[in-house]
Design an enzyme around this catalytic site. Structure first.
Site: not given
Ligand code: 8YV
Length: 315
Positions: A232, A261, A279
């Site tokens: 993140r 983002e 992402h």
């Molecule tokens: C998704 C993610 O893009 O699983 C996660 O934590 O970052 C990703 O799989 C996120 O949930 C936003 O849709």
């Protein structure tokens, strides 16, 4: 039979939305012009939330849903969900762990290879016709190179396994040592960064890890080092990252995630030693389908009186 009402915070993939529409009365929060009024109107009836890791679920939303029982999140990272608030209201939270490990780990490996071999720079080199003037500079092999993994959890371990095949020397930092793992543990992140050529960030985002990759860590990684973030944006101090890259105190970065983002600091667009991705760690048809199936399954289990498959345990 009573139809269960569900709040959809953000659009999910069409196949998941179709399934939800089939089994629930779906209220689409993201389509409402006046969200507080919308929640006022439908809030009392709603027993479930479906959301993703980006949109999450705030305390404000939960407060507007007095009969909420479950939040089913598409994504493993639940930093956008107010977990203490959910726990205080006895709301179950589920996420989608494990099914995405392989693809997220593959992106980490892909970024490591892209950064070390200049794959994105090579593409630009050909398109810009620079090849006609001479060869690209030699890049770096990753064999025997020390790669630090920040967060040796489920995805971190998958990355480590894959990097063993490439002959990397794997180091890791986390809250505690995992003695059964064959990799070298560092209790101190700065010490690990100092010993690493690449630092892969794949720890959960929470209050403990906010800006954990700070100036000191970046300086320890140094002008020959590369930071790879697929966790993140909040885990890395983004302003310090920009400054370290600009000043040459950090060699390069490959980033799939950002603090705000989809907004990305524009100064990064001008830097050749930076690889940027929107992402996409889990963004394959196969993995997103598996994540979607788990979102649906957790809801179905809960509403048939069974324990959910993948609960998020706070703390
Ligand atoms: C998704 C993610 O893009 O699983 C996660 O934590 O970052 C990703 O799989 C996120 O949930 C936003 O849709």
């Amino acid at each position: 039979m009573e139809v269960i009402e569900l709040l959809l915070v953000t659009p999910l993939m069409p196949s998941v939305m179709n399934e939800l529409e089939h089994s629930y009365r779906v209220h689409r929060l993201y389509e409402a012009d006046d969200r507080p009024r919308f929640l006022d109107e439908v809030g009392n009836n709603i027993r479930a939330i479906a959301t993703d890791g980006h949109a999450g679920a705030s305390a404000q939303i939960m407060d507007a849903l007095p009969n909420l029982e479950i939040i089913s999140c598409l994504g493993v990272g639940v930093d956008a969900i107010d977990l203490p608030h959910a726990a205080a209201q006895n709301v179950i939270v589920t996420n989608t762990p494990d099914v995405l490990n392989d693809d997220v780990a593959n992106l980490a490996v892909g970024l490591l290879l892209a950064a070390s071999r200049g794959i994105v720079a090579g593409d630009r080199f050909v398109r810009d016709r620079e090849w006609l003037e001479g060869n690209m500079p030699l890049m770096r092999s990753i064999r025997s190179k020390p790669v630090g993994i920040l967060g040796l959890g489920r995805i971190g371990k998958d990355i480590a396994h894959k990097l063993e095949i490439f002959g990397c020397d794997i180091l890791y930092h986390g809250r505690k040592e995992q003695p059964e793992q064959p990799y070298r543990y560092y209790a101190d992140l700065v010490a690990m960064a100092k010993d690493s050529d690449y630092l892969i960030v794949i720890c959960p985002a929470n209050d403990e890890t906010r800006n954990i990759v700070d100036r000191q860590v970046m300086d320890a990684l140094g002008p020959e080092g590369t930071l790879i973030n697929i966790a993140r944006g909040s885990v890395v101090d983004e302003a310090e990252l920009v400054a370290a890259l600009r000043d040459g105190r950090l060699g390069g970065a490959a980033l799939d995630v950002f603090a705000d983002e989809p907004r990305v600091p524009e100064v990064l667009f001008t830097m050749d030693n930076v690889i940027l991705q929107p992402h996409i760690g889990s963004a394959t048809v196969e993995t997103r389908q598996a994540m979607g199936d788990l979102v649906i399954r957790n809801l179905a289990l809960h509403f048939s009186g069974q324990p959910v498959a993948t609960p998020v345990v706070a703390g």
